[in-house]
Design an enzyme around this catalytic site. Structure first.
Site, PDB file in Angstrom:
ATOM      1  N   ARG A 106      53.689  36.836  44.657  1.00 21.26           N
ATOM      2  CA  ARG A 106      52.249  36.630  44.403  1.00 21.26           C
ATOM      3  C   ARG A 106      51.866  35.299  45.027  1.00 21.26           C
ATOM      4  NH1 ARG A 106      48.982  37.458  38.831  1.00 21.26           N
ATOM      5  NH2 ARG A 106      49.253  39.588  39.577  1.00 21.26           N
ATOM      6  N   HIS A 133      45.906  43.887  46.140  1.00 19.27           N
ATOM      7  CA  HIS A 133      46.718  43.995  44.921  1.00 19.27           C
ATOM      8  C   HIS A 133      47.226  45.448  44.813  1.00 19.27           C
ATOM      9  CE1 HIS A 133      48.474  42.942  41.244  1.00 19.27           C
ATOM     10  NE2 HIS A 133      47.430  42.672  40.487  1.00 19.27           N
ATOM     11  N   GLN A 136      48.483  46.934  41.411  1.00 19.09           N
ATOM     12  CA  GLN A 136      47.432  47.336  40.463  1.00 19.09           C
ATOM     13  C   GLN A 136      46.919  48.726  40.830  1.00 19.09           C
ATOM     14  OE1 GLN A 136      46.346  44.914  37.966  1.00 19.09           O
ATOM     15  NE2 GLN A 136      45.659  46.804  37.023  1.00 19.09           N
ATOM     16  N   ASP A 228      36.663  43.421  37.229  1.00 21.02           N
ATOM     17  CA  ASP A 228      37.648  42.366  37.537  1.00 21.02           C
ATOM     18  C   ASP A 228      36.938  41.048  37.244  1.00 21.02           C
ATOM     19  OD1 ASP A 228      39.722  40.806  38.548  1.00 21.02           O
ATOM     20  OD2 ASP A 228      39.439  41.404  40.644  1.00 21.02           O
ATOM     21  N   CYS A 268      41.526  45.395  35.494  1.00 18.19           N
ATOM     22  CA  CYS A 268      42.899  45.031  35.856  1.00 18.19           C
ATOM     23  C   CYS A 268      43.501  44.045  34.867  1.00 18.19           C
ATOM     24  CB  CYS A 268      42.926  44.457  37.276  1.00 18.19           C
ATOM     25  SG  CYS A 268      41.776  43.097  37.537  1.00 18.19           S
ATOM     26  N   ARG A 297      51.418  49.500  34.459  1.00 15.33           N
ATOM     27  CA  ARG A 297      51.976  48.532  35.419  1.00 15.33           C
ATOM     28  C   ARG A 297      53.494  48.592  35.368  1.00 15.33           C
ATOM     29  NH1 ARG A 297      48.925  44.180  36.976  1.00 15.33           N
ATOM     30  NH2 ARG A 297      50.525  43.996  38.567  1.00 15.33           N
TER      31      ARG A 297
HETATM   32  N1   CP Z   1      46.371  42.414  36.527  1.00 14.15           N
HETATM   33  C1   CP Z   1      47.331  41.534  36.784  1.00 14.15           C
HETATM   34  O1   CP Z   1      47.888  41.444  37.892  1.00 14.15           O
HETATM   35  O2   CP Z   1      47.684  40.786  35.693  1.00 14.15           O
HETATM   36  P1   CP Z   1      48.490  39.422  35.755  1.00 14.15           P
HETATM   37  O3   CP Z   1      47.675  38.471  36.593  1.00 14.15           O
HETATM   38  O4   CP Z   1      48.603  38.960  34.334  1.00 14.15           O
HETATM   39  O5   CP Z   1      49.827  39.667  36.376  1.00 14.15           O
HETATM   40  N1  NVA Z   2      40.785  39.180  41.404  1.00 15.61           N
HETATM   41  C1  NVA Z   2      41.684  38.659  40.402  1.00 15.61           C
HETATM   42  C2  NVA Z   2      42.710  39.658  40.027  1.00 15.61           C
HETATM   43  C3  NVA Z   2      43.609  39.261  38.894  1.00 15.61           C
HETATM   44  C4  NVA Z   2      44.681  40.267  38.598  1.00 15.61           C
HETATM   45  C5  NVA Z   2      42.330  37.388  40.927  1.00 15.61           C
HETATM   46  O1  NVA Z   2      42.686  37.345  42.106  1.00 15.61           O
HETATM   47  O2  NVA Z   2      42.484  36.451  40.156  1.00 15.61           O
END
Ligand code: CP
Ligand code: NVA
Length: 309
Positions: A106, A133, A136, A228, A268, A297
């Site tokens: 990430r 993502h 997701q 989101d 999400c 997930r």
């Molecule tokens: N939706 C999602 O990716 O959650 P986290 O940021 O908690 O991993």
């Molecule tokens: N758009 C959000 C998604 C979190 C899972 C972010 O990037 O923070």
């Protein structure tokens, strides 16, 4: 040249067949766990998890998922590694490739997951970048299949920012024959490159990609509303501006009333209750699928690992 099938860098790299097969694996693995059965397919295998941004769901579910499949996961510390500072991306990728069987990443820039995949010899899984993502999207696809039944002709109305989650969902819809609608303030649309790449698929399937700047218009024919956060990780400096621009883009009871009666909602997560979604919607189990999707997930990640390892 990176073999893009060896990794999950972007959902766009995977065929419709492979996506559907992955969802089926996830559904089967979930059922097995609910029956107290665990596969040991990944016995002796280890993944590394490199997270430059915070996470609850993604870190927990990859770790638990590896444990459930008989393997294990190690959480790597970005501060300790100093990627590109203490050591080059190339050398880190080469070393990790000698120790772990896959790398879950990430980070901010999509370019970093691409480079780790190019330099290393192990599968790299994109666990969220500023642009995509895909993990997701797999959990969402599983949730649709379980809760709604099929994909063809369904309409997803994404009420929010045209960035990472929305981009992967647009791709998912294009690949699986669903319509994708984005409702966002002007200036927050998805990148043209993402839309252009999927346009031929929407055409081929006879489905639609639409953008509205009025959420009321966007929800009229939706089967699922999706939400989101308004302020994504890394955008904290834009908080006040984004909060004011996105104010009308809240999923609340009034907006939901304008959607068809069967319409569901998902998110999400994390949810900023009172901003992009209200308590009344989040706490309404008749419409809210977000926690089901959060459970998925776990199984979706196991299915992705199943495919790649
Ligand atoms: N939706 C999602 O990716 O959650 P986290 O940021 O908690 O991993
Ligand atoms: N758009 C959000 C998604 C979190 C899972 C972010 O990037 O923070």
């Amino acid at each position: 040249m990176t073999d893009r099938n060896k990794h999950l860098l972007r959902l766009a790299d995977w065929s419709e067949e492979r996506i559907l097969e992955t969802v089926d694996i996830a559904i089967r693995l979930k059922k097995e766990v609910h029956n107290g059965q665990y596969s040991d397919r990944l016995h002796g295998q280890n993944i590394g998890m490199f997270f430059e941004k915070p996470s609850l769901r993604t870190i927990t579910t990859f770790q638990v998922g590896m444990n459930q499949l008989g393997g294990s996961a190690v959480l790597l510390s970005p501060d300790s590694i100093g990627l590109g500072k203490r050591e080059s991306i190339h050398d880190v990728a080469c070393c990790l490739s000698r120790w772990v069987n896959a790398l879950v990443v990430r980070c901010f820039k999509q370019e970093l997951v691409e480079k780790l995949a190019e330099y290393g010899s192990i599968p790299v899984i994109n666990a969220l970048t500023d642009d995509y993502h895909p993990c997701q999207a797999f959990a969402f696809a599983q949730t649709i299949k379980e809760q709604i039944g099929d994909y063809a002709g369904k309409t997803i109305a994404f009420i929010g920012d045209g960035n990472n989650v929305a981009n992967s969902f647009l791709v998912l819809c294009a690949k699986l024959g669903m319509n994708f609608t984005l409702a966002c303030p002007e200036g927050y649309e998805q990148p043209n490159s993402v839309i252009r790449e999927m346009e031929p698929l929407f055409k081929k399937r006879g489905t639609q990609y639409r953008v509205f700047h009025d959420p009321k218009e966007a929800v009229k024919d939706a089967d699922i509303l999706y939400s989101d956060v308004w302020v994504s990780m890394g955008q904290e400096g834009e908080k006040a501006t984004k909060q004011s621009h996105f104010l009308p883009f809240q999923i609340n009871d009034d907006l939901l009333k304008l959607a068809p009666a069967h319409c569901k909602v998902s998110h999400c997560l994390p949810a900023h209750r009172g901003e992009e979604i209200t308590d009344s919607v989040m706490d309404n189990p008749k419409v809210n699928l977000a926690f089901e999707e959060a459970e998925n997930r776990l199984h979706a990640h196991k299915a992705v690992l199943w495919q790649l390892l």
